[in-house]
Scaffold this motif. Structure first.
Motif, short mmCIF file in Angstrom:
data_model
loop_
_atom_site.label_atom_id
_atom_site.label_comp_id
_atom_site.label_asym_id
_atom_site.label_seq_id
_atom_site.Cartn_x
_atom_site.Cartn_y
_atom_site.Cartn_z
N ASP A 6 36.11 37.82 36.54
CA ASP A 6 35.20 38.98 37.59
C ASP A 6 34.03 39.19 37.64
O ASP A 6 33.24 39.20 38.38
CB ASP A 6 36.28 40.65 37.44
CG ASP A 6 37.55 40.87 37.75
OD1 ASP A 6 37.45 39.72 38.77
OD2 ASP A 6 38.25 41.60 38.05
N GLU B 287 43.53 36.87 39.81
CA GLU B 287 44.40 38.12 39.54
C GLU B 287 44.83 38.86 38.61
O GLU B 287 45.17 39.80 38.17
CB GLU B 287 45.60 37.47 40.38
CG GLU B 287 45.84 37.38 41.68
CD GLU B 287 47.48 36.38 41.59
OE1 GLU B 287 49.01 36.42 40.63
OE2 GLU B 287 48.02 36.57 42.96
N SER B 288 44.32 37.79 36.95
CA SER B 288 43.91 38.88 35.68
C SER B 288 42.66 39.29 35.66
O SER B 288 42.84 40.29 34.61
CB SER B 288 44.59 37.63 35.07
OG SER B 288 43.17 36.38 34.94
N GLY B 289 41.95 38.84 36.50
CA GLY B 289 40.75 39.38 36.76
C GLY B 289 39.68 39.06 35.36
O GLY B 289 38.63 39.67 35.50
#
Length: 106
Positions: free
Chosen positions: A22, A17-19
């Motif tokens: 990614d 969720e925080s990235g």
């Protein structure tokens, strides 16, 4: 409930969720896409007339990594799995293990 699984699940959820993952996940998607193209291409080139190799385009477009191979009815996929691992180091999931309604012997 305690244990490692809920703890790790919570950590991974927050990381995703925080990235922070990614870039790694983007590279992983590219790697799996390349592996998919390679395996699918090799199966299609070596596809015997009696074997069907199919892919689900909807799954593939969403990043899926599944290729369905249909053998003639006399080929036992569990036996072929053993042969593939022993002779080529290749593993796969026989379709019968994914069937929620497997054929019974009765």
């Amino acid at each position: 409930q305690g244990g490692v699984a809920p703890f790790m699940c919570g950590m991974m959820t927050r990381a995703i969720e925080s990235g922070v993952l990614d870039d790694y996940l983007d590279r992983l998607k590219l790697e799996y896409a390349e592996r998919y193209r390679l395996v699918y291409g090799l199966l299609k080139v070596g596809e015997p007339r009696r074997m069907k190799v199919r892919r689900n385009s909807r799954v593939r477009k969403q990043g899926g990594y599944f290729i369905w191979v249909e053998f003639p009815s006399h080929v036992d996929s569990d036996d072929f799995l053993s042969y593939s691992v022993e002779h080529f180091g290749v593993k796969f999931m026989p379709g019968g293990r994914c069937d929620p309604f497997p054929l019974s012997n009765g």
